[in-house]
Design an enzyme around this catalytic site. Structure first.
Site, mmCIF file in Angstrom:
data_model
loop_
_atom_site.group_PDB
_atom_site.id
_atom_site.type_symbol
_atom_site.label_atom_id
_atom_site.label_comp_id
_atom_site.label_asym_id
_atom_site.label_seq_id
_atom_site.Cartn_x
_atom_site.Cartn_y
_atom_site.Cartn_z
ATOM 1 N N CYS A 158 -2.525 14.877 -7.007
ATOM 2 C CA CYS A 158 -3.080 13.520 -7.373
ATOM 3 C C CYS A 158 -2.782 12.613 -6.204
ATOM 4 O O CYS A 158 -1.905 13.042 -5.120
ATOM 5 C CB CYS A 158 -2.405 13.034 -8.481
ATOM 6 S SG CYS A 158 -2.211 11.221 -8.925
ATOM 7 N N ASP A 159 -3.561 11.701 -6.202
ATOM 8 C CA ASP A 159 -3.358 10.610 -4.665
ATOM 9 C C ASP A 159 -1.971 9.993 -4.943
ATOM 10 O O ASP A 159 -1.763 9.306 -3.841
ATOM 11 C CB ASP A 159 -4.564 10.050 -4.708
ATOM 12 C CG ASP A 159 -4.604 8.759 -5.595
ATOM 13 O OD1 ASP A 159 -4.020 8.769 -6.651
ATOM 14 O OD2 ASP A 159 -5.338 7.670 -5.017
ATOM 15 N N GLY B 112 -6.938 4.930 2.051
ATOM 16 C CA GLY B 112 -7.602 4.216 3.236
ATOM 17 C C GLY B 112 -8.807 3.541 2.794
ATOM 18 O O GLY B 112 -8.987 2.837 1.782
ATOM 19 N N CYS C 156 0.269 5.137 -24.984
ATOM 20 C CA CYS C 156 0.977 5.306 -23.833
ATOM 21 C C CYS C 156 1.142 6.576 -23.221
ATOM 22 O O CYS C 156 1.038 7.047 -21.975
ATOM 23 C CB CYS C 156 2.182 4.591 -23.927
ATOM 24 S SG CYS C 156 3.098 4.456 -22.337
ATOM 25 N N CYS D 282 0.822 -1.167 -0.063
ATOM 26 C CA CYS D 282 -0.048 0.174 -0.157
ATOM 27 C C CYS D 282 0.841 1.269 -0.052
ATOM 28 O O CYS D 282 1.559 1.389 0.672
ATOM 29 C CB CYS D 282 -0.899 -0.198 1.164
ATOM 30 S SG CYS D 282 -2.003 1.430 1.255
ATOM 31 N N CYS E 208 2.167 6.783 -16.169
ATOM 32 C CA CYS E 208 2.103 7.813 -14.990
ATOM 33 C C CYS E 208 3.642 8.160 -14.797
ATOM 34 O O CYS E 208 4.396 7.330 -14.556
ATOM 35 C CB CYS E 208 1.404 6.868 -13.918
ATOM 36 S SG CYS E 208 1.298 7.904 -12.367
ATOM 37 N N CYS F 27 8.622 7.325 -30.108
ATOM 38 C CA CYS F 27 8.159 5.813 -29.915
ATOM 39 C C CYS F 27 6.948 5.526 -30.560
ATOM 40 O O CYS F 27 6.129 6.441 -30.728
ATOM 41 C CB CYS F 27 7.828 5.565 -28.326
ATOM 42 S SG CYS F 27 7.248 3.856 -28.125
#
Length: 412
Positions: A281-282, A68, A332, A24, A336, A326
């Protein structure tokens, strides 16, 4: 200042969770709020609901509840939240909610509440028992599989709309079809998200390339996606929706990606902590990416502020030349930014750790995606691709255009 559409992932209990999944990334965020009660107060809840509703232009304001573990906020909190959202909604708006949970605390009462507001439920499952329990354990190290599957059964029995989120790690990545078939057949999931676990090693004291032994390898991730895709393209197109495959199809038909990791830029998915703090962002909940607090600032202003615009544009502007050149960049876009930490030979920016896996996957599916695109543009369902593959004689060239024999291609 221009306004841009955005969504918010709300954390009503912050990083608090009843499980202690070994991989996590969010549990450590509790350190940012040491000593605080990790539960969203009514003032923050009201501001969140009202600001999202006020900024909505789609007629469908959507509230995303994550953690959470959000069930730890209690049913009373969510009864209040769901009812208040309905009361605040403007004429012509239809409120929607999605709720990501580990499923262990679901019971009949929870399911009745979620059903009454037509909440889209996401449940985290990593595969059959032996694979799921490898890393998804509670704080005492006890396995969670039986409790999770009880939650899945309750969701099905109550007729809830639900999807399954499966994290792909070094262990379950070696059992791709076992995992996929379990989620499809045993869990009964028709919407699947596969999330690669990429954990930077705590031993890394400076920027580097080390990852933990729980992390999925780049080539391993590519093989996992390919093997699941080959099963899906022969049997489940139009019946099971795999988020990565849906995003790939959008790229091939020239539509914007429905998945932020494959979009050209990012910054449209904010993270809201329990106390009203808003982050870029999380995956970037840290002091550097703290934008403000909704008790003092409007969400729409934070989403469009200069710092957030620069954060979102950096996904594109920081691409190394290797990515810019590419042939699968269109699908793509460097994935991230959190996974970009591999030194690039052209030194213009770091490469994505998963690059080799994605290149393998996108090259593998190219023929199938082209065929599905032709079907769609001729007015036929993309799902007709399954019939094409089933009819292909095993010793003939595969109809995907790969040049391989059908028996060696797409799961024959």
């Amino acid at each position: 200042m221009s306004r841009r559409p955005f969504q918010v992932m709300a954390k009503p209990t912050g990083a608090r969770c009843n499980l202690d999944c070994r991989y996590c990334y969010y549990r450590s965020k509790a350190d940012l709020y040491s000593g605080e009660l990790l539960r969203m107060p009514t003032a923050v809840l009201t501001e969140y609901l009202s600001q999202v509703i006020a900024s909505d232009r789609s007629g469908r304001p959507t509230f995303v509840w994550q953690g959470g573990e959000p069930t730890l906020a209690g049913m009373g909190f969510f009864r209040q939240a769901f009812l208040l959202a309905e009361r605040l909604a403007q004429p012509g708006q239809r409120v929607a909610h999605s709720f990501q949970t580990n499923g262990t605390l679901l019971n009949d009462s929870w399911c009745k509440l979620l059903k009454s507001y037509d909440v889209l439920l996401g449940i985290s499952v990593d595969g059959p028992r032996s694979l799921h329990d490898t890393y998804r354990v509670d704080s005492g190290g006890k396995p969670s599989f039986d409790r999770v599957m009880r939650g899945v059964g309750l969701a099905r029995n109550h007729g809830l709309r639900f999807n399954v989120l499966c994290t792909v790690n070094a262990t379950n990545a070696e059992h791709s079809l076992e995992v996929y078939r379990f989620l499809r057949d045993t869990c009964g999931a028709r919407f699947l998200q596969f999330i690669p676990i990429v954990e930077r090693s705590a031993a890394t004291t400076a920027p580097g390339t080390q990852v933990t032994d729980r992390s999925v390898g780049p080539e391993q991730w590519g093989r996992f996606l390919v093997e699941v895709f080959d099963e899906w393209v022969r049997h489940d197109v139009g019946k099971v929706f795999v988020q990565t495959f849906e995003a790939a199809f959008a790229a091939w038909i020239g539509s914007p990606s429905p998945l932020c990791v494959f979009a050209r830029t990012c910054g449209d998915a904010l993270a809201l902590e329990h106390n009203g703090d808003v982050y870029s962002c999380d995956h970037f909940v840290d002091r550097r990416h703290l934008l403000g607090n909704i008790l003092e600032d409007r969400l729409c202003d934070l989403a469009s502020c200069g710092a957030q615009q620069r954060f979102g544009e950096a996904k594109l502007t920081a691409l190394p030349q290797t990515c810019l050149d590419c042939d699968v960049r269109f699908a793509c876009h460097g994935e991230c930014p959190k996974n970009r930490f591999i030194s690039a030979t052209d030194s213009t920016g770091p490469l994505n750790y998963l690059c080799n896996g994605y290149r393998h996957f996108f090259h593998h599916i190219d023929g199938s995606m082209r065929l599905m695109t032709r079907l769609r543009r001729s007015g036929m369902p993309a799902g007709d691709v399954m019939q094409v593959f089933r009819r292909a004689p095993r010793n003939d060239p595969c109809p995907c255009g790969s040049g391989r024999k059908a028996k060696h291609c797409h799961g024959s």
